[in-house]
Design a protein around this motif. Structure first.
Motif, PDB file in Angstrom:
ATOM      1  N   GLU A  27       0.812  -1.210   0.000  1.00  6.66           N
ATOM      2  CA  GLU A  27       0.000   0.000   0.000  1.00  6.66           C
ATOM      3  C   GLU A  27       0.852   1.271   0.000  1.00  6.66           C
ATOM      4  OE1 GLU A  27      -2.674  -0.040   3.290  1.00  6.66           O
ATOM      5  OE2 GLU A  27      -3.635  -1.893   2.670  1.00  6.66           O
ATOM      6  N   VAL A  28       1.889   1.305   0.830  1.00  8.76           N
ATOM      7  CA  VAL A  28       2.693   2.510   1.010  1.00  8.76           C
ATOM      8  C   VAL A  28       4.159   2.173   0.739  1.00  8.76           C
ATOM      9  CG1 VAL A  28       3.279   4.367   2.593  1.00  8.76           C
ATOM     10  CG2 VAL A  28       1.062   3.231   2.800  1.00  8.76           C
ATOM     11  N   PRO A  29       4.770   2.820  -0.253  1.00  8.59           N
ATOM     12  CA  PRO A  29       6.181   2.530  -0.545  1.00  8.59           C
ATOM     13  C   PRO A  29       7.111   3.096   0.519  1.00  8.59           C
ATOM     14  CG  PRO A  29       5.401   4.344  -1.891  1.00  8.59           C
ATOM     15  CD  PRO A  29       4.205   3.827  -1.134  1.00  8.59           C
ATOM     16  N   ALA A  30       8.307   2.559   0.569  1.00  4.90           N
ATOM     17  CA  ALA A  30       9.330   3.068   1.495  1.00  4.90           C
ATOM     18  C   ALA A  30       9.731   4.475   1.074  1.00  4.90           C
ATOM     19  CB  ALA A  30      10.534   2.140   1.487  1.00  4.90           C
ATOM     20  N   VAL A  31      10.123   5.277   2.055  1.00 10.50           N
ATOM     21  CA  VAL A  31      10.516   6.651   1.780  1.00 10.50           C
ATOM     22  C   VAL A  31      11.868   6.954   2.423  1.00 10.50           C
ATOM     23  CG1 VAL A  31       8.165   7.521   1.537  1.00 10.50           C
ATOM     24  CG2 VAL A  31       9.254   7.539   3.780  1.00 10.50           C
ATOM     25  N   GLN A  32      12.530   7.954   1.877  1.00  7.58           N
ATOM     26  CA  GLN A  32      13.786   8.444   2.444  1.00  7.58           C
ATOM     27  C   GLN A  32      13.815   9.950   2.250  1.00  7.58           C
ATOM     28  OE1 GLN A  32      17.643   6.496   1.804  1.00  7.58           O
ATOM     29  NE2 GLN A  32      18.337   8.418   0.900  1.00  7.58           N
ATOM     30  N   PHE A  33      14.184  10.660   3.313  1.00  8.32           N
ATOM     31  CA  PHE A  33      14.267  12.113   3.241  1.00  8.32           C
ATOM     32  C   PHE A  33      15.580  12.584   3.843  1.00  8.32           C
ATOM     33  CE2 PHE A  33       9.729  11.252   3.235  1.00  8.32           C
ATOM     34  CZ  PHE A  33       9.317  12.015   2.147  1.00  8.32           C
ATOM     35  N   ARG A  34      16.132  13.623   3.239  1.00  6.63           N
ATOM     36  CA  ARG A  34      17.327  14.295   3.750  1.00  6.63           C
ATOM     37  C   ARG A  34      17.046  15.790   3.715  1.00  6.63           C
ATOM     38  NH1 ARG A  34      22.766  11.474   1.954  1.00  6.63           N
ATOM     39  NH2 ARG A  34      23.365  12.762   3.712  1.00  6.63           N
ATOM     40  N   PRO A  35      17.672  16.560   4.587  1.00  8.19           N
ATOM     41  CA  PRO A  35      17.425  18.005   4.556  1.00  8.19           C
ATOM     42  C   PRO A  35      17.974  18.621   3.276  1.00  8.19           C
ATOM     43  CG  PRO A  35      19.219  17.495   6.042  1.00  8.19           C
ATOM     44  CD  PRO A  35      18.641  16.180   5.603  1.00  8.19           C
ATOM     45  N   LYS A  36      17.369  19.707   2.843  1.00 10.35           N
ATOM     46  CA  LYS A  36      17.791  20.347   1.593  1.00 10.35           C
ATOM     47  C   LYS A  36      18.745  21.517   1.846  1.00 10.35           C
ATOM     48  CE  LYS A  36      14.843  18.342  -1.405  1.00 10.35           C
ATOM     49  NZ  LYS A  36      15.286  17.494  -2.435  1.00 10.35           N
ATOM     50  N   LYS A  37      18.267  22.537   2.527  1.00  7.44           N
ATOM     51  CA  LYS A  37      19.037  23.779   2.651  1.00  7.44           C
ATOM     52  C   LYS A  37      20.308  23.607   3.475  1.00  7.44           C
ATOM     53  CE  LYS A  37      15.212  26.869   1.859  1.00  7.44           C
ATOM     54  NZ  LYS A  37      14.345  27.921   2.355  1.00  7.44           N
ATOM     55  N   ILE A  38      20.235  22.889   4.579  1.00  8.09           N
ATOM     56  CA  ILE A  38      21.414  22.757   5.440  1.00  8.09           C
ATOM     57  C   ILE A  38      22.529  21.993   4.729  1.00  8.09           C
ATOM     58  CG2 ILE A  38      20.721  20.651   6.645  1.00  8.09           C
ATOM     59  CD1 ILE A  38      22.485  23.640   8.239  1.00  8.09           C
ATOM     60  N   SER A  89      14.392  13.409  17.942  1.00  2.00           N
ATOM     61  CA  SER A  89      14.339  14.418  16.880  1.00  2.00           C
ATOM     62  C   SER A  89      14.710  13.801  15.544  1.00  2.00           C
ATOM     63  CB  SER A  89      15.304  15.560  17.197  1.00  2.00           C
ATOM     64  OG  SER A  89      14.901  16.226  18.363  1.00  2.00           O
ATOM     65  N   ILE A  90      14.007  14.235  14.515  1.00  2.00           N
ATOM     66  CA  ILE A  90      14.306  13.820  13.141  1.00  2.00           C
ATOM     67  C   ILE A  90      14.924  15.031  12.457  1.00  2.00           C
ATOM     68  CG2 ILE A  90      13.414  12.865  11.001  1.00  2.00           C
ATOM     69  CD1 ILE A  90      10.945  11.950  12.544  1.00  2.00           C
ATOM     70  N   MET A  91      16.228  15.175  12.560  1.00  2.00           N
ATOM     71  CA  MET A  91      16.895  16.363  12.044  1.00  2.00           C
ATOM     72  C   MET A  91      16.921  16.411  10.515  1.00  2.00           C
ATOM     73  SD  MET A  91      19.893  16.735  14.879  1.00  2.00           S
ATOM     74  CE  MET A  91      20.424  18.363  14.373  1.00  2.00           C
ATOM     75  N   ALA A  92      16.515  15.348   9.868  1.00  2.00           N
ATOM     76  CA  ALA A  92      16.448  15.335   8.407  1.00  2.00           C
ATOM     77  C   ALA A  92      15.212  16.076   7.900  1.00  2.00           C
ATOM     78  CB  ALA A  92      16.427  13.899   7.890  1.00  2.00           C
ATOM     79  N   VAL A  93      14.242  16.288   8.770  1.00  2.00           N
ATOM     80  CA  VAL A  93      13.011  16.985   8.396  1.00  2.00           C
ATOM     81  C   VAL A  93      13.026  18.322   9.127  1.00  2.00           C
ATOM     82  CG1 VAL A  93      10.505  16.860   8.324  1.00  2.00           C
ATOM     83  CG2 VAL A  93      11.849  14.759   8.134  1.00  2.00           C
ATOM     84  N   GLN A  94      13.504  19.360   8.447  1.00  2.00           N
ATOM     85  CA  GLN A  94      13.728  20.657   9.072  1.00  2.00           C
ATOM     86  C   GLN A  94      12.719  21.701   8.598  1.00  2.00           C
ATOM     87  OE1 GLN A  94      17.814  21.786   8.603  1.00  2.00           O
ATOM     88  NE2 GLN A  94      18.538  19.962   9.643  1.00  2.00           N
ATOM     89  N   ALA A  95      12.341  22.569   9.515  1.00  2.00           N
ATOM     90  CA  ALA A  95      11.342  23.597   9.231  1.00  2.00           C
ATOM     91  C   ALA A  95      11.769  24.516   8.089  1.00  2.00           C
ATOM     92  CB  ALA A  95      11.067  24.415  10.484  1.00  2.00           C
ATOM     93  N   VAL A  96      13.059  24.779   7.938  1.00  2.00           N
ATOM     94  CA  VAL A  96      13.523  25.690   6.884  1.00  2.00           C
ATOM     95  C   VAL A  96      13.296  25.114   5.483  1.00  2.00           C
ATOM     96  CG1 VAL A  96      15.224  26.850   8.332  1.00  2.00           C
ATOM     97  CG2 VAL A  96      15.901  24.860   7.001  1.00  2.00           C
ATOM     98  N   ASP A  97      13.050  23.828   5.384  1.00  2.00           N
ATOM     99  CA  ASP A  97      12.803  23.200   4.088  1.00  2.00           C
ATOM    100  C   ASP A  97      11.342  23.288   3.651  1.00  2.00           C
ATOM    101  OD1 ASP A  97      15.467  22.541   3.707  1.00  2.00           O
ATOM    102  OD2 ASP A  97      15.257  20.592   4.662  1.00  2.00           O
ATOM    103  N   ARG A  98      10.511  23.858   4.452  1.00  2.00           N
ATOM    104  CA  ARG A  98       9.094  24.127   4.196  1.00  2.00           C
ATOM    105  C   ARG A  98       8.343  22.983   3.528  1.00  2.00           C
ATOM    106  NH1 ARG A  98       8.307  29.224   5.937  1.00  2.00           N
ATOM    107  NH2 ARG A  98      10.101  30.600   5.870  1.00  2.00           N
ATOM    108  N   GLU A  99       8.061  23.077   2.215  1.00  2.00           N
ATOM    109  CA  GLU A  99       7.229  22.073   1.535  1.00  2.00           C
ATOM    110  C   GLU A  99       7.846  20.683   1.591  1.00  2.00           C
ATOM    111  OE1 GLU A  99       8.002  25.043  -0.052  1.00  2.00           O
ATOM    112  OE2 GLU A  99       6.076  25.975   0.422  1.00  2.00           O
ATOM    113  N   HIS A 100       9.156  20.628   1.524  1.00  2.00           N
ATOM    114  CA  HIS A 100       9.854  19.339   1.619  1.00  2.00           C
ATOM    115  C   HIS A 100       9.591  18.702   2.989  1.00  2.00           C
ATOM    116  CE1 HIS A 100      12.926  16.336   0.856  1.00  2.00           C
ATOM    117  NE2 HIS A 100      13.533  16.657   1.991  1.00  2.00           N
ATOM    118  N   ALA A 101       9.614  19.516   4.039  1.00  2.00           N
ATOM    119  CA  ALA A 101       9.347  19.030   5.394  1.00  2.00           C
ATOM    120  C   ALA A 101       7.897  18.578   5.536  1.00  2.00           C
ATOM    121  CB  ALA A 101       9.664  20.114   6.421  1.00  2.00           C
TER     122      ALA A 101
END
Length: 158
Positions: free
Chosen positions: A15-26, A130-142
């Motif tokens: 139903e739901v594929p695996a995901v991976q996220f990294r911060p963008k701006k930092i 804390s999930i430091m890979a998902v940062q507020a400064v990344d807005r839509e990505h976060a």
């Protein structure tokens, strides 16, 4: 793992594929800062040989200055290390220095408190990671990352 749990995990994986996220701006800032540190310290090391102050700098001092720039750049690059990976079975959080892996059954919820710099996984007894890979400064990505993590959590815990 029991047969029922195995089938549930298989259903969620479909139903739901695996995901991976990294911060963008930092990451951009960290790479640029690290490169700048190496260049600045190499130039300072090179210029140490021509100081009219009377202090004698040897070649070893110049090399040490350049190596100090490399060490500091490596420390700055730790800020580019955060990552979060999640699939039907659980979530793996890698922060600059630490790494954690949790089963979705252990996680109460994925949250992003108002004013917080990054998202977090909440656990029983008011504990969180804390999930430091998902940062507020990344807005839509976060926002996309938190939604995907919440969807995986919801699918895995129903």
């Amino acid at each position: 793992m029991s047969a029922v749990a195995g089938k549930a995990a298989e259903r969620v994986a479909q139903e739901v594929p695996a995901v991976q996220f990294r911060p963008k701006k930092i990451r951009t800032v960290a790479y640029a800062s690290a490169a700048l540190l190496v260049v600045v310290f190499a130039v300072v090391g090179w210029l140490l040989g021509d100081t009219p102050t009377g202090v004698i700098f040897r070649t070893s001092d110049q090399i040490a200055m350049a190596l100090l720039g490399v060490v500091l750049a490596g420390a700055v690059l730790l800020l580019a290390r955060p990552r979060v990976r999640a699939d039907a079975e659980g979530v793996e959080v890698r922060n600059p220095v630490t790494s954690y892996k949790f089963a979705w059954a252990d996680v109460l919820k994925v949250s992003f408190p108002d004013g917080a710099p990054w998202a977090r996984l909440e656990f029983p007894e008011d504990e969180y990671v804390s999930i430091m890979a998902v940062q507020a400064v990344d807005r839509e990505h976060a926002v996309a990352a938190v939604r995907a993590l919440r969807e995986l959590h919801k699918a895995a815990t129903r």
